[in-house]
Design a protein around this motif. Structure first.
Motif, short mmCIF file in Angstrom:
data_model
loop_
_atom_site.label_atom_id
_atom_site.label_comp_id
_atom_site.label_asym_id
_atom_site.label_seq_id
_atom_site.Cartn_x
_atom_site.Cartn_y
_atom_site.Cartn_z
N TYR A 88 86.19 36.13 46.01
CA TYR A 88 84.95 36.32 44.90
C TYR A 88 85.46 35.63 43.55
O TYR A 88 86.73 35.84 43.52
N SER A 89 84.73 34.86 43.13
CA SER A 89 85.12 34.71 41.68
C SER A 89 86.10 33.68 41.60
O SER A 89 87.20 33.58 40.67
N GLY A 90 86.43 32.74 42.68
CA GLY A 90 87.45 31.86 42.84
C GLY A 90 89.11 32.68 43.05
O GLY A 90 89.94 32.01 42.86
N THR A 91 89.12 33.82 43.57
CA THR A 91 90.22 34.74 43.61
C THR A 91 90.73 34.06 45.03
O THR A 91 90.05 34.23 46.20
N PRO A 92 91.95 33.61 45.21
CA PRO A 92 92.77 33.51 46.39
C PRO A 92 92.68 34.51 47.31
O PRO A 92 92.81 35.64 47.02
N VAL A 93 92.53 34.36 48.63
CA VAL A 93 92.38 35.55 49.60
C VAL A 93 93.80 35.84 49.85
O VAL A 93 94.83 35.18 50.29
N GLY A 172 87.62 29.48 46.73
CA GLY A 172 88.55 30.53 46.80
C GLY A 172 88.63 31.15 48.04
O GLY A 172 89.69 31.95 48.38
N GLN A 173 87.54 31.25 48.76
CA GLN A 173 87.76 32.21 50.16
C GLN A 173 88.69 31.35 51.21
O GLN A 173 88.94 32.12 52.33
N TYR A 174 88.87 30.21 51.08
CA TYR A 174 89.62 29.58 52.04
C TYR A 174 90.95 29.17 51.48
O TYR A 174 91.88 28.85 52.51
N PHE A 175 91.38 29.62 50.26
CA PHE A 175 92.68 29.51 49.88
C PHE A 175 93.41 30.82 49.97
O PHE A 175 93.21 31.77 49.48
N ASN A 176 94.32 31.05 51.03
CA ASN A 176 95.21 32.02 51.40
C ASN A 176 96.32 32.11 51.11
O ASN A 176 97.17 31.08 51.21
N LYS A 177 96.86 33.20 50.31
CA LYS A 177 98.36 33.29 49.74
C LYS A 177 99.12 34.23 50.47
O LYS A 177 98.52 35.40 50.51
#
Length: 239
Positions: A88-93, A172-177
């Motif tokens: 949510y809100s561009g937060t990396p997962v 953001g939902q697809y950017f996993n850290k």
């Protein structure tokens, strides 16, 4: 003749009985009222039931205040967890359940996505903070490792803390850290310099989302704050 008439009138007057005295007394006697008069307590002396009511109201108010205080302290950590789990809100997962081995397989037939890196520093933090690489190109499922370099330029030890976000927000939902330094306090001694790693991958579901068809560039941005003045930083917050 005159004397006889006067004498007769006098006798007549004297023979008339005196007027009956009035039965009503000259003064009215005060009668006791049929209803009892109200009793008013002295000012400053409340009844027992009133005191107990005030005490109960005070306890309820105190309980509500304590509850609201607890919710306010828990709101920021819960918001961080929610953002990190959903993007949510561009937060990396950062949810480790998304890092299964079958999702870490590069999609050789997919187009490469350009990942750029940005940095910001709060005015209250005397650090220099820059990404070592400005960009990398990856395919969904491919892992990548990069670093941000931070240096404490002050003459005293300072604790910093970072927040981050991804643009466009819907990516953001697809950017996993897998590993990062977000929301972790980092103390640097005066003049100390460190490299802080970011290990990430783009989720393979990126290719299945029709809203991602036009997304060719994703930007990861970090912002560093002085932890002394940033107790409640949230994802995406900027100085």
């Amino acid at each position: 003749m005159f004397r006889l008439i006067h004498t007769a009138r006098t006798l007549r007057t004297a023979s008339q009985p005196l007027a009956r005295a009035s039965s009503t007394p000259l003064t009215t006697v005060w009668k006791t009222p049929t209803r009892p008069l109200p009793i008013y307590p002295r000012r400053g002396f409340a009844s027992k039931s009133h005191s107990e009511s005030n005490a109960s109201s005070g306890m309820y108010a105190l309980a509500i205040f304590v509850s609201m205080l607890g919710v306010s302290y828990a709101a920021v950590p819960l918001y961080r967890i929610f953002c990190a789990s959903t993007g949510y809100s561009g937060t990396p997962v950062t949810d480790s359940s998304r890092f299964a081995a079958e999702r870490l397989v590069p999609d050789a037939e997919s187009r490469r996505i350009r990942i750029t890196f940005e940095s910001n520093t709060s005015d209250a933090l005397q650090w220099s903070f820059k990404p070592e690489l400005r960009e990398v190109r990856v395919v969904p499922g491919e892992t990548a490792l990069t670093f941000y370099r931070a240096k404490n330029n002050a003459k005293e030890d300072i604790v910093g803390i970072a927040t981050y976000n991804v643009t466009p927000y819907r990516a953001g939902q697809y950017f996993n850290k897998i590993q990062c330094f977000c929301f972790e306090e980092q103390m640097l001694r005066a003049g100390e310099e460190v490299d802080m790693p970011v290990f990430f991958f783009i989720d393979p579901d990126f290719n299945e989302d029709p809203y991602m068809k036009e997304v060719n560039t994703i930007t990861l941005s970090y912002t560093l704050f002085n932890a002394k003045y940033a107790k409640n930083v949230v994802p995406g917050q900027r100085p």
